[in-house]
Design an enzyme around this catalytic site. Structure first.
Site, PDB file in Angstrom:
ATOM      1  N   ALA A  75      28.812  13.443 -31.291  1.00  0.00           N
ATOM      2  CA  ALA A  75      28.842  13.295 -29.834  1.00  0.00           C
ATOM      3  C   ALA A  75      27.440  12.918 -29.379  1.00  0.00           C
ATOM      4  O   ALA A  75      26.456  13.264 -30.039  1.00  0.00           O
ATOM      5  CB  ALA A  75      29.283  14.603 -29.199  1.00  0.00           C
ATOM      6  N   GLY A 118      31.278  14.999 -34.157  1.00  0.00           N
ATOM      7  CA  GLY A 118      32.449  14.277 -33.644  1.00  0.00           C
ATOM      8  C   GLY A 118      32.829  13.079 -34.504  1.00  0.00           C
ATOM      9  O   GLY A 118      33.979  12.628 -34.472  1.00  0.00           O
ATOM     10  N   GLU A 157      34.847  14.521 -37.279  1.00  0.00           N
ATOM     11  CA  GLU A 157      36.117  14.953 -36.679  1.00  0.00           C
ATOM     12  C   GLU A 157      37.023  13.751 -36.400  1.00  0.00           C
ATOM     13  O   GLU A 157      38.237  13.824 -36.572  1.00  0.00           O
ATOM     14  CB  GLU A 157      35.834  15.735 -35.390  1.00  0.00           C
ATOM     15  CG  GLU A 157      35.189  17.092 -35.669  1.00  0.00           C
ATOM     16  CD  GLU A 157      34.624  17.746 -34.415  1.00  0.00           C
ATOM     17  OE1 GLU A 157      33.823  17.089 -33.709  1.00  0.00           O
ATOM     18  OE2 GLU A 157      34.972  18.900 -34.133  1.00  0.00           O
ATOM     19  N   GLU A 178      26.885  20.956 -35.883  1.00  0.00           N
ATOM     20  CA  GLU A 178      26.799  21.480 -34.519  1.00  0.00           C
ATOM     21  C   GLU A 178      26.026  22.779 -34.398  1.00  0.00           C
ATOM     22  O   GLU A 178      25.306  22.993 -33.418  1.00  0.00           O
ATOM     23  CB  GLU A 178      28.212  21.666 -33.926  1.00  0.00           C
ATOM     24  CG  GLU A 178      28.926  20.367 -33.563  1.00  0.00           C
ATOM     25  CD  GLU A 178      29.725  19.774 -34.719  1.00  0.00           C
ATOM     26  OE1 GLU A 178      29.515  20.195 -35.871  1.00  0.00           O
ATOM     27  OE2 GLU A 178      30.555  18.893 -34.467  1.00  0.00           O
TER      28      GLU A 178
HETATM   29  N1  DAK Z   1      23.565  11.374 -30.041  1.00  0.00           N
HETATM   30  C1  DAK Z   1      22.707  10.551 -29.396  1.00  0.00           C
HETATM   31  N2  DAK Z   1      21.798   9.786 -30.026  1.00  0.00           N
HETATM   32  C2  DAK Z   1      21.730   9.883 -31.361  1.00  0.00           C
HETATM   33  C3  DAK Z   1      22.587  10.737 -32.103  1.00  0.00           C
HETATM   34  C4  DAK Z   1      23.554  11.506 -31.388  1.00  0.00           C
HETATM   35  N3  DAK Z   1      24.443  12.318 -31.984  1.00  0.00           N
HETATM   36  N4  DAK Z   1      22.275  10.623 -33.410  1.00  0.00           N
HETATM   37  C5  DAK Z   1      21.253   9.729 -33.471  1.00  0.00           C
HETATM   38  N5  DAK Z   1      20.938   9.284 -32.251  1.00  0.00           N
HETATM   39  C6  DAK Z   1      19.898   8.307 -31.888  1.00  0.00           C
HETATM   40  C7  DAK Z   1      18.514   8.907 -32.102  1.00  0.00           C
HETATM   41  O1  DAK Z   1      18.143   9.705 -30.998  1.00  0.00           O
HETATM   42  C8  DAK Z   1      17.673   7.657 -32.226  1.00  0.00           C
HETATM   43  O2  DAK Z   1      17.451   7.113 -30.947  1.00  0.00           O
HETATM   44  P1  DAK Z   1      16.032   6.479 -30.529  1.00  0.00           P
HETATM   45  O3  DAK Z   1      15.033   7.566 -30.742  1.00  0.00           O
HETATM   46  O4  DAK Z   1      15.837   5.324 -31.480  1.00  0.00           O
HETATM   47  O5  DAK Z   1      16.216   6.081 -29.107  1.00  0.00           O
HETATM   48  C9  DAK Z   1      18.602   6.714 -32.977  1.00  0.00           C
HETATM   49  O6  DAK Z   1      19.927   7.206 -32.784  1.00  0.00           O
HETATM   50  C10 DAK Z   1      18.321   6.665 -34.467  1.00  0.00           C
HETATM   51  O7  DAK Z   1      18.355   7.997 -34.940  1.00  0.00           O
HETATM   52  P2  DAK Z   1      17.165   8.604 -35.817  1.00  0.00           P
HETATM   53  O8  DAK Z   1      15.861   7.968 -35.508  1.00  0.00           O
HETATM   54  O9  DAK Z   1      17.269  10.082 -35.698  1.00  0.00           O
HETATM   55  O10 DAK Z   1      17.629   8.140 -37.283  1.00  0.00           O
HETATM   56  P3  DAK Z   1      17.338   8.851 -38.657  1.00  0.00           P
HETATM   57  O11 DAK Z   1      17.782   7.910 -39.711  1.00  0.00           O
HETATM   58  O12 DAK Z   1      15.944   9.405 -38.732  1.00  0.00           O
HETATM   59  O13 DAK Z   1      18.322  10.130 -38.669  1.00  0.00           O
HETATM   60  C11 DAK Z   1      20.433  11.272 -38.349  1.00  0.00           C
HETATM   61  C12 DAK Z   1      19.690   9.930 -38.656  1.00  0.00           C
HETATM   62  C13 DAK Z   1      21.900  10.957 -38.191  1.00  0.00           C
HETATM   63  C14 DAK Z   1      20.230  12.218 -39.512  1.00  0.00           C
HETATM   64  C15 DAK Z   1      19.824  11.895 -37.081  1.00  0.00           C
HETATM   65  O14 DAK Z   1      19.813  10.894 -36.056  1.00  0.00           O
HETATM   66  C16 DAK Z   1      20.612  13.060 -36.568  1.00  0.00           C
HETATM   67  O15 DAK Z   1      20.490  14.158 -37.102  1.00  0.00           O
HETATM   68  N6  DAK Z   1      21.396  12.852 -35.523  1.00  0.00           N
HETATM   69  C17 DAK Z   1      22.127  13.909 -34.885  1.00  0.00           C
HETATM   70  C18 DAK Z   1      23.322  14.247 -35.696  1.00  0.00           C
HETATM   71  C19 DAK Z   1      24.112  15.373 -35.093  1.00  0.00           C
HETATM   72  O16 DAK Z   1      23.613  16.490 -34.891  1.00  0.00           O
HETATM   73  N7  DAK Z   1      25.374  15.096 -34.783  1.00  0.00           N
HETATM   74  C20 DAK Z   1      26.247  16.083 -34.245  1.00  0.00           C
HETATM   75  C21 DAK Z   1      26.174  15.955 -32.760  1.00  0.00           C
HETATM   76  S1  DAK Z   1      27.050  17.310 -32.006  1.00  0.00           S
HETATM   77  C22 DAK Z   1      32.815  18.954 -27.906  1.00  0.00           C
HETATM   78  C23 DAK Z   1      33.282  17.868 -28.554  1.00  0.00           C
HETATM   79  C24 DAK Z   1      32.585  17.340 -29.587  1.00  0.00           C
HETATM   80  C25 DAK Z   1      31.426  17.923 -29.983  1.00  0.00           C
HETATM   81  C26 DAK Z   1      30.973  19.047 -29.356  1.00  0.00           C
HETATM   82  C27 DAK Z   1      31.653  19.583 -28.319  1.00  0.00           C
HETATM   83  N8  DAK Z   1      33.533  19.516 -26.873  1.00  0.00           N
HETATM   84  C28 DAK Z   1      34.835  18.931 -26.745  1.00  0.00           C
HETATM   85  C29 DAK Z   1      33.046  20.506 -26.027  1.00  0.00           C
HETATM   86  C30 DAK Z   1      30.700  17.313 -31.000  1.00  0.00           C
HETATM   87  C31 DAK Z   1      29.440  17.630 -31.152  1.00  0.00           C
HETATM   88  C32 DAK Z   1      28.617  16.812 -31.981  1.00  0.00           C
HETATM   89  O17 DAK Z   1      29.043  15.857 -32.570  1.00  0.00           O
END
Ligand code: DAK
Length: 260
Positions: free
Chosen positions: A66, A111, A114, A134
């Site tokens: 997400a 997400g 998922e 998450e």
């Molecule tokens: N959201 C927004 N931007 C993201 C992102 C994300 N999930 N993942 C990466 N980006 C963006 C980064 O901020 C960066 O942007 P800039 O700085 O260039 O502007 C760009 O994509 C490139 O990312 P990185 O520079 O971080 O790239 P790396 O290769 O160094 O790292 C990475 C890649 C995938 C390991 C890292 O970006 C990362 O850890 N990203 C976050 C992954 C994450 O935590 N995903 C889970 C998100 S929580 C719900 C429904 C659904 C959900 C929750 C509640 N409800 C219905 C209530 C779901 C929740 C989630 O999915």
């Protein structure tokens, strides 16, 4: 139809829907979820489409989760809307008539994992990474991750993934039964299309009923699930495809299914 954050392409009875926000690693924001809902409904309503492939633009990500930056400012009501809309889209993937294949080309996190799990099959590039990170953000999965993951890989492996929040390789995802196939990255789309092509060569009404029996049946107890299967099996005997499939076998020729 044009979508802001998705590409929609149809060829050879296969619709390919590509998440297209590569700068944000195809993270899911509310607009993308609205696009996805509309694109899936478009595919579901088209008789010329027999299978759907979901993939991500760029080489790095399928969907990195997400959109964390947009989630930060959610009010509780926006969070509720986001949750309900997303859960509805993912359960639509399970309910829609055509099989949906996730072609996971990179990060499938939160997400993203998922979304892949709601699909009927997952093909992964050998470079793909899966995870439910998450808890590292202080939240829990919200698109069914705590529910679909244990159903797919078993309770303890799912708990390890959700409670530790670590990423796993495509190979490990294959070993635990999360993905069907791991292929070299360059062969990902060909592999997904090959599987879609094989399914398309089978009886379409049977494929549709089998998907329904499995997806709906998994939510029922075994006697009711078997009763659902028996009803769908019986309904199959009203189709022209059933007659054609059995006749073709007995005549030692290839079946010519019409999807009716
Ligand atoms: N959201 C927004 N931007 C993201 C992102 C994300 N999930 N993942 C990466 N980006 C963006 C980064 O901020 C960066 O942007 P800039 O700085 O260039 O502007 C760009 O994509 C490139 O990312 P990185 O520079 O971080 O790239 P790396 O290769 O160094 O790292 C990475 C890649 C995938 C390991 C890292 O970006 C990362 O850890 N990203 C976050 C992954 C994450 O935590 N995903 C889970 C998100 S929580 C719900 C429904 C659904 C959900 C929750 C509640 N409800 C219905 C209530 C779901 C929740 C989630 O999915």
């Amino acid at each position: 139809m044009e979508y802001r954050n998705l590409l929609f392409e149809a060829s050879g009875r296969i619709a390919t829907i590509t998440f297209n926000r590569p700068k944000a690693l195809n993270a899911l924001n509310p607009e993308t979820m609205r696009d996805l809902s509309a694109a899936l409904r478009e595919a579901a309503g088209r008789e010329d489409i027999g299978a759907v492939i979901l993939t991500g633009a760029g080489e790095k990500a399928f969907i990195a989760g997400a959109d964390i930056s947009e989630m930060k400012s959610f009010t509780p009501m926006q969070a509720l809307d986001f949750a309900q809309a997303g859960q509805e889209v993912l359960s639509f993937i399970e309910r829609m008539p055509q099989p949906v294949i996730a072609a996971v080309n990179g990060f499938a996190l939160g997400g993203g994992c998922e979304t892949a799990m709601a699909c009927d099959l997952i093909v992964a590039a050998d470079t793909a990474r899966f995870g439910q990170p998450e808890v590292s953000l202080g939240i829990i999965p919200g698109y069914g991750g705590t529910q679909r993951l244990p159903r797919l890989v078993g309770r303890n492996i799912a708990k390890e993934l959700v409670l530790c929040g670590d990423m796993i390789s495509a190979q490990r995802a294959f070993e635990i039964g999360l993905v069907n196939r791991v292929v070299p990255a360059a062969e990902l789309m060909a592999a997904a299309r090959e599987i879609a092509g094989k399914i398309l060569s089978r009886g379409p009404t049977a494929v549709r009923a089998a998907k329904m029996a499995m997806n709906r049946g998994l939510d029922l107890d075994l006697p009711n699930a078997c009763a659902l299967e028996a009803s769908l099996f019986a309904a199959g005997f009203s189709t022209a495809d059933r007659l054609e499939g059995i006749t073709a076998f007995l005549e030692k020729r290839k079946a010519n299914f019409i999807g009716k």
